[in-house]
Design a protein around this motif. Sequence first.
Motif, short mmCIF file in Angstrom:
data_model
loop_
_atom_site.label_atom_id
_atom_site.label_comp_id
_atom_site.label_asym_id
_atom_site.label_seq_id
_atom_site.Cartn_x
_atom_site.Cartn_y
_atom_site.Cartn_z
N SER A 1 0.82 -1.21 0.00
CA SER A 1 0.00 0.00 0.00
C SER A 1 0.85 1.26 0.00
O SER A 1 0.32 2.37 -0.10
N SER A 2 2.17 1.11 0.10
CA SER A 2 3.05 2.28 0.08
C SER A 2 3.05 2.91 -1.31
O SER A 2 2.75 2.26 -2.32
N LYS A 3 3.38 4.16 -1.38
CA LYS A 3 3.30 4.88 -2.64
C LYS A 3 4.35 4.41 -3.64
O LYS A 3 4.12 4.40 -4.86
N THR A 4 5.52 3.98 -3.17
CA THR A 4 6.53 3.43 -4.07
C THR A 4 6.05 2.11 -4.66
O THR A 4 6.21 1.84 -5.85
N ALA A 5 5.45 1.28 -3.82
CA ALA A 5 4.92 0.00 -4.29
C ALA A 5 3.83 0.21 -5.33
O ALA A 5 3.77 -0.51 -6.34
N ILE A 6 2.97 1.17 -5.10
CA ILE A 6 1.90 1.46 -6.05
C ILE A 6 2.48 1.94 -7.38
O ILE A 6 1.99 1.57 -8.44
N GLY A 7 3.54 2.74 -7.32
CA GLY A 7 4.21 3.16 -8.55
C GLY A 7 4.78 1.98 -9.31
O GLY A 7 4.66 1.90 -10.54
N LEU A 8 5.38 1.04 -8.58
CA LEU A 8 5.93 -0.17 -9.21
C LEU A 8 4.83 -1.01 -9.83
O LEU A 8 4.94 -1.46 -10.98
N ALA A 9 3.75 -1.23 -9.08
CA ALA A 9 2.65 -2.04 -9.59
C ALA A 9 2.04 -1.42 -10.84
O ALA A 9 1.73 -2.12 -11.81
N SER B 1 -0.83 -5.62 5.28
CA SER B 1 -1.49 -6.03 6.50
C SER B 1 -2.93 -6.45 6.18
O SER B 1 -3.50 -6.04 5.18
N ARG B 2 -3.49 -7.28 7.03
CA ARG B 2 -4.86 -7.74 6.79
C ARG B 2 -5.84 -6.55 6.77
O ARG B 2 -6.80 -6.54 6.00
N ALA B 3 -5.56 -5.53 7.58
CA ALA B 3 -6.45 -4.38 7.62
C ALA B 3 -6.48 -3.61 6.30
O ALA B 3 -7.49 -3.01 5.94
N ASN B 4 -5.37 -3.64 5.56
CA ASN B 4 -5.28 -2.89 4.30
C ASN B 4 -5.65 -3.73 3.08
O ASN B 4 -5.81 -3.18 1.98
N ALA B 5 -5.75 -5.03 3.24
CA ALA B 5 -5.85 -5.94 2.08
C ALA B 5 -7.08 -5.67 1.21
O ALA B 5 -6.96 -5.56 -0.02
N ALA B 6 -8.25 -5.57 1.80
CA ALA B 6 -9.47 -5.42 1.00
C ALA B 6 -9.46 -4.12 0.22
O ALA B 6 -9.78 -4.09 -0.98
N TYR C 1 -2.94 -4.64 -8.37
CA TYR C 1 -2.24 -5.92 -8.26
C TYR C 1 -3.11 -7.05 -8.81
O TYR C 1 -4.34 -6.99 -8.76
N ASP C 2 -2.47 -8.09 -9.30
CA ASP C 2 -3.21 -9.27 -9.74
C ASP C 2 -3.81 -10.00 -8.54
O ASP C 2 -4.86 -10.64 -8.65
N GLU C 3 -3.14 -9.87 -7.41
CA GLU C 3 -3.63 -10.51 -6.18
C GLU C 3 -3.08 -9.75 -5.00
O GLU C 3 -1.95 -9.24 -5.04
N VAL C 4 -3.87 -9.65 -3.94
CA VAL C 4 -3.41 -9.03 -2.70
C VAL C 4 -3.49 -10.09 -1.60
O VAL C 4 -4.52 -10.75 -1.43
N VAL C 5 -2.39 -10.26 -0.88
CA VAL C 5 -2.29 -11.30 0.15
C VAL C 5 -1.84 -10.67 1.46
O VAL C 5 -0.90 -9.88 1.49
#
Length: 365
Positions: A188-196, A213-218, A226-230
């Motif tokens: 959920s970080s902004k760098t990760a979102i840029g990569l995705a 985290s489970r709280a952020n997953a949904a 993302y193709d999948e969030v775990v």
Amino acid sequence: MSGSWAIDIDRDDVTQTAITVPDTEVGPGEILVQIDSFAMTANNVTYAVFGKPAGLFGNEQGYWDFFAERNAPGRLPVWGFATVLVSDLEGVAPGDRFYGYYPMASHAVLMPGQIGPGGFTDITPRRTTLPPIYNQYQRIDAIPDYQSEHHDYWPVFRPLFLTGWLIADQFEDEGDYGADQVLIASASSKTAIGLAHALKQRSIRPRTIGLTSRANAAGLAELGLYDEVVAYDDIASLDPARPSALVDMAGNGAVTAAVHGHFGVRLVKSIIVGKSHWDAAADDRALPGPVREGFFAPGRSQKRISDWGSRGFGERIAHAWLGFMEVAPQIATIETRTGSAGALDAYHEVLGGRADPKTGLIITP
């Protein structure tokens, strides 16, 4: 100067801070700028953690060296916009506005060199041996992909998006290291979102799995990046036989150990990008699978500038950025804090991991 302020940070304990008055005296070849706005993100925590020399720059310098002498408290670098107040240099006039790297303060003294229509490079002696990308100041009116409606998103997302885009570029350049899927921790970080987002633009690419985290997953899954969030607790549910790569955005040792332990030799690459989880307990045991490698965005930028030229590099970034800005407002809303107290609160909020990833924090001094 009345109303001026700066935040000093203890070099040995980044939780210790103080509001002080910056030096605004302008010497020969220098200018004084008023900082109009800057962002506070997890990226800034990485700057603080690596403020002291850590080998990132290939010399005995760290991020504190941008805006503070060695015998002074640290001054955190931030990305933002500023307006020139005092200058007698040709090509830089009072009222000119620039995007770039500034200290967490209301004002800053810079030493422009290589002045041109597009901006200038800071040539303060201690900065000349630091990565060039941090020393470049872009004249707002001359940035080809700057659009006024995106103004606040520039300091919040631009540096982080660029890092994510460069990681995606490296993966494509290296044939994805043979991985069928890329696991992105702190998804959920902004760098990760840029990569995705950058990976998603490819017609042929590995699957992307966001680890969070489970709280952020949904909520993260709903964005469709993302193709999948775990959830971190469910890493063991992934197929351990599938060739995978890990890109860790936060340096959380427990998550890294879980991924390495689960995939073992089928983990073909493990890259650590940031250190926003600076206080997370690291697992120092020998991890199965590949040796973790750091990713340093300025180094990758310099390689691509060498490959494509400055203009070619800039054109590619501009195209990717404008595509990303079509979705960025859906990812994060802007929240503005004001003054030294607002800056200090925002810093401690991000440092303590309490910042909402769906919010982009902007400070207006």
